[in-house]
Design an enzyme around this catalytic site. Structure first.
Site, PDB file in Angstrom:
ATOM      1  N   LYS A 287       0.604  -1.584  -0.159  1.00 51.02           N
ATOM      2  CA  LYS A 287       0.050   0.020  -0.421  1.00 51.02           C
ATOM      3  C   LYS A 287       1.219   1.033   0.386  1.00 51.02           C
ATOM      4  CE  LYS A 287      -3.979   2.304   2.099  1.00 51.02           C
ATOM      5  NZ  LYS A 287      -5.310   1.697   3.248  1.00 51.02           N
ATOM      6  N   GLU A 376     -18.603  -5.672  11.328  1.00 49.69           N
ATOM      7  CA  GLU A 376     -19.913  -5.001  12.360  1.00 49.69           C
ATOM      8  C   GLU A 376     -20.301  -6.620  12.478  1.00 49.69           C
ATOM      9  OE1 GLU A 376     -17.819  -2.457   8.853  1.00 49.69           O
ATOM     10  OE2 GLU A 376     -19.107  -5.219   8.919  1.00 49.69           O
ATOM     11  N   ARG A 404     -24.964  -2.095   8.215  1.00 46.16           N
ATOM     12  CA  ARG A 404     -24.819  -3.904   8.271  1.00 46.16           C
ATOM     13  C   ARG A 404     -25.104  -4.832   9.343  1.00 46.16           C
ATOM     14  NH1 ARG A 404     -19.471  -3.453   5.061  1.00 46.16           N
ATOM     15  NH2 ARG A 404     -20.738  -5.231   3.406  1.00 46.16           N
TER      16      ARG A 404
END
Length: 645
Positions: A287, A376, A404
């Site tokens: 990244k 979640e 969610r």
């Protein structure tokens, strides 16, 4: 400032132009694409490190696949800037995340190359599989590719999709972009498993064996029974030796390979495109690749804001006076204060320790604060499990992401009346991230659930008081505290905490003719509007309700008995939210009044600065004042006439 693309990139208006280049030229394209992203984001802002990490993959995919007929599904979308630049949006990429400009995420309405709208993670495999099954049903030779990060793989949705993909006989390719990062460093057993794969000699030997077995995959007549037998033996040996997770789900596994080797990526994707059925390519990337500071501090450079690309200085606004803190930091510091005095307090967040500021507690109390990954649903039920054992859990989830886990809130928390404390960060409009991240609906979807306490602080002190109140032993209900993205209003905010009476609001200012009822941070906009109206000789009252559930009915009786014109203000949807609750109270108690509900209207709000979006939704200070003037036109006419006479 004009930003000029490189010599090759400036001539790429679509992937068709990319395909005209020789494979040897793709190295230069990658360099120019990476530099263009750095140039634009440093000046105009946006997500940064994620797209740098997939430059080579992006170029290879559009070079090999026949997009947009072949369909690429980018998970989350932080990594899709290169994709946007190569698909006709290079020259207006500087409008990315700006009001009325390009979305910061793939968006179907924006381009035919954006095959699926994404903002929340872990949806790509399900979507790509759906596309692949549709292609199979319609008899189309259309390829579907899901590009998903290893952080997004932790979500249950990704595993559900792979479980189905393995038995679907669908032509779908999953590309696992493995960089050990989502926004914060990845956590959990899957991360450890992928690390084991990436350094395993057995897996790397398997990769070599499979290419040899396939003879560089000469699919067709030359693919003999002997070769197929050799491949099967290689696969069998591989599965038995390393118990490959993906192979056990009946998804062919290839890799890991270097995700920054454009030549190898092109060759690999060329061959994988010929292989039917579900398969996964595991690539290793960095990244922030190509920008040294982003490689070293990947969380910091996920979305750094504007910066000097040469020195790496991230520009920060300079102020002469102390500034209010971010609400998330008030949460992060306050939970530590409370936990130091109450050993029952725990903290949970799904992959957002920096964004929620739970990272402070994780550093100081690592045995009492948990990052559970992009999960979640698990975060909510984990918190419920802890609550059954007498612990006081602050479950910190962005409002948009809490959607969610609605079922878990109902089934695992509310029905059992467990005192989990939900701290909903980024409630209301969030700005440049746009509709996938706006926390517009939590007031409405929580308000319909029995046993819930729902609150919203107007400022930092109120947030602290609500956090203090929620952890008291006598609180035996689920307790929601929602607060917005960004800064509060109190530079001097660390004051002693006080218990609040549940369901009780406060009158901030008495008045005549009109009452303004606000919930949460927009109460500050209302207070500013009231000050403006006072200067014009108008005298509205202002009430900070504090709680949406239970409502302060005593206060509302006072309001409806005195005022026939009422404005409600919230940073949530006007359908089913705070204003709707006030109308329900009015109807149930046979009051009559003219009520104007200000909040997020019943349509999708796109991206822009918070100031722009508040104005668009008409609950900024100027809009509140204008609404009050319209409701008080008769009084204003009388005052004007008397002044003339």
């Amino acid at each position: 400032m004009e930003i000029t693309p490189g010599a090759l990139l400036k001539n790429i208006e679509s992937p068709k132009d990319l395909k005209k280049l020789d494979k040897a030229q793709l190295h230069q394209v990658c360099d120019e694409l990476r530099q263009y992203i750095i140039d634009v984001v440093s000046v105009h802002g946006g997500h940064f490190a994620a797209s740098l990490g997939v430059v080579e993959l992006t170029v290879a995919l559009h070079y090999i696949y026949n997009t947009p007929y072949d369909q690429l599904v980018w998970d989350v979308g932080h990594q899709a800037y290169g994709h946007k630049i190569l698909t006709g949006r290079r020259d207006n990429f500087d409008t990315n995340r700006k009001y009325k400009g390009l979305s910061g995420f793939p968006k179907r309405a924006e381009s035919e190359y954006d095959t699926f709208g994404v903002g929340h993670s872990s949806t790509s495999i399900s979507a790509a599989l759906g596309m692949a099954l549709a292609a199979k049903y319609k008899g189309e030779d259309r390829k579907s590719v899901a590009i998903i990060g290893d952080g997004s793989m932790t979500a249950g949705l990704a595993f559900e999709a792979m479980n189905h993909a393995g038995v679907s006989d669908s032509d779908v390719l999953i590309i696992l972009n493995d960089n050990c990062m989502s926004i914060d460093p990845n956590v959990g057993a899957l991360k450890e498993y992928l690390t084991d794969i990436s350094v395993s000699r057995t897996y790397n030997k398997f990769k070599e064996d499979i290419w040899k077995a396939l003879g560089k995959l000469p699919i067709g007549k030359s693919f003999t029974r002997a070769m197929a037998s050799k491949l099967a033996d290689s696969l069998k040996g591989m599965v038995n030796k390393s118990s490959n997770l993906f192979e056990s789900l009946k998804i062919r596994y290839f890799g890991p390979i270097d995700g920054h080797n454009i030549t190898n990526l092109v060759d690999t994707l060329t061959e994988l495109r010929k292989i039917p059925g579900p398969k996964i390519l595991h690539i290793i990337t960095t990244k922030g690749k190509g920008y040294e500071l982003a490689e070293k501090e990947q969380t910091k450079w996920h979305a750094p804001g504007l910066f000097d690309k040469i020195t790496g200085e991230i520009y920060k606004k300079k102020f002469d006076l102390p500034q209010p803190p971010k609400y998330q930091d008030v949460f992060g510091k306050t939970i530590i204060e409370l936990a130091e005095k109450n050993n029952k307090i725990m903290g949970v967040t799904p992959a957002m320790p920096s964004g929620s500021s739970l990272k402070y507690m994780m550093e100081q109390m690592p045995d009492r604060a948990f990052d559970v990954g992009i999960c979640e649903q698990h975060a909510v039920t984990l918190s419920a499990g802890m609550a059954t054992q007498g612990l006081r859990v602050y479950c910190n989830i962005y409002s948009s992401f809490m959607q969610r886990a609605f079922d878990q809130v109902v089934h695992d928390v509310a029905i059992q009346k467990l005192p989990v404390i939900f701290c909903l960060d980024r409630a209301g409009l969030v700005g440049e991230d746009g509709p996938t991240h706006h926390g517009a609906y939590d007031l409405a979807y929580f308000r319909c659930i029995p046993n819930m306490i729902i609150s919203a602080p107007m400022n930092e002190q109120e947030l602290r008081n609500m956090m203090f109140t929620a952890q008291l032993d006598k609180m035996q209900n689920p307790f929601v505290i929602r607060y917005p993205r960004g800064n509060g209003v109190m530079p001097d905010w660390q004051k002693p905490m006080q218990e609040l009476e549940i369901g009780k609001g406060r009158k901030l200012r008495d008045g005549e003719d009109l009452a303004i009822l606000s919930i949460g941070h927009p109460g500050n906009f209302a207070a500013s509007a009231v000050r403006s109206l006072q200067k014009e000789g108008l005298n509205p009252a202002h009430y900070d309700m504090r709680f949406v559930k239970p409502l302060d009915e005593e206060l509302l009786h006072e309001v409806f008995a005195k005022y026939k014109k009422i404005i409600t203000i919230e940073d949530g949807t006007v359908k089913g939210g705070f204003g709707s609750a006030v109308l329900e109270f009015m109807a149930e108690n046979n009051y009559t009044a003219e009520v104007e509900i200000l909040g997020i209207p019943d349509h999708i709000i796109e991206h822009g600065t918070l100031k722009e979006l508040y104005a668009e939704c008409k609950f900024d200070a100027d809009s509140i004042a204008e609404t009050a003037r319209k409701m008080l036109q008769e009084k204003i006419k009388v005052k004007t006439t008397s002044l003339i006479n």
